[in-house]
Design a protein around this motif. Sequence first.
Motif: not given
Length: 117
Positions: A86-87, A91-93, A105, A102, A99, A82-83, A89
Amino acid sequence: MKAVVYRRPPHDMLGEAGYSLVSNNFLRRVLPDCLMQNIISRLQAAILSNLIGRQKKGKIECTHAEIATELGVKRTSIGHALDSLCEKNLIRKVKRSFYQLNPASRITETARSSATS
């Protein structure tokens, strides 16, 4: 005689007609590019697919344990994946266990270079 117009019933996504929040561009271009260029791993792709399926009114509420149980993997591996999403872009926490996808993106050169290193 009155014409019958078929409309599928709304589901838990936004929009009266029940349209998904995941854009066609995301599903047609971004996600396949991520997979073909090895920008995301199989686990990350499985998690992303799981999150897309959980989406309700633009938000996703789930714990790492819930995702791990559904995918049959260790909970600790979910957090790292998940991290990484997110990095990149994808998904966004929003906050703990919340969540957002995105789908607008674009995969950046940074994401591509981190996938190859």
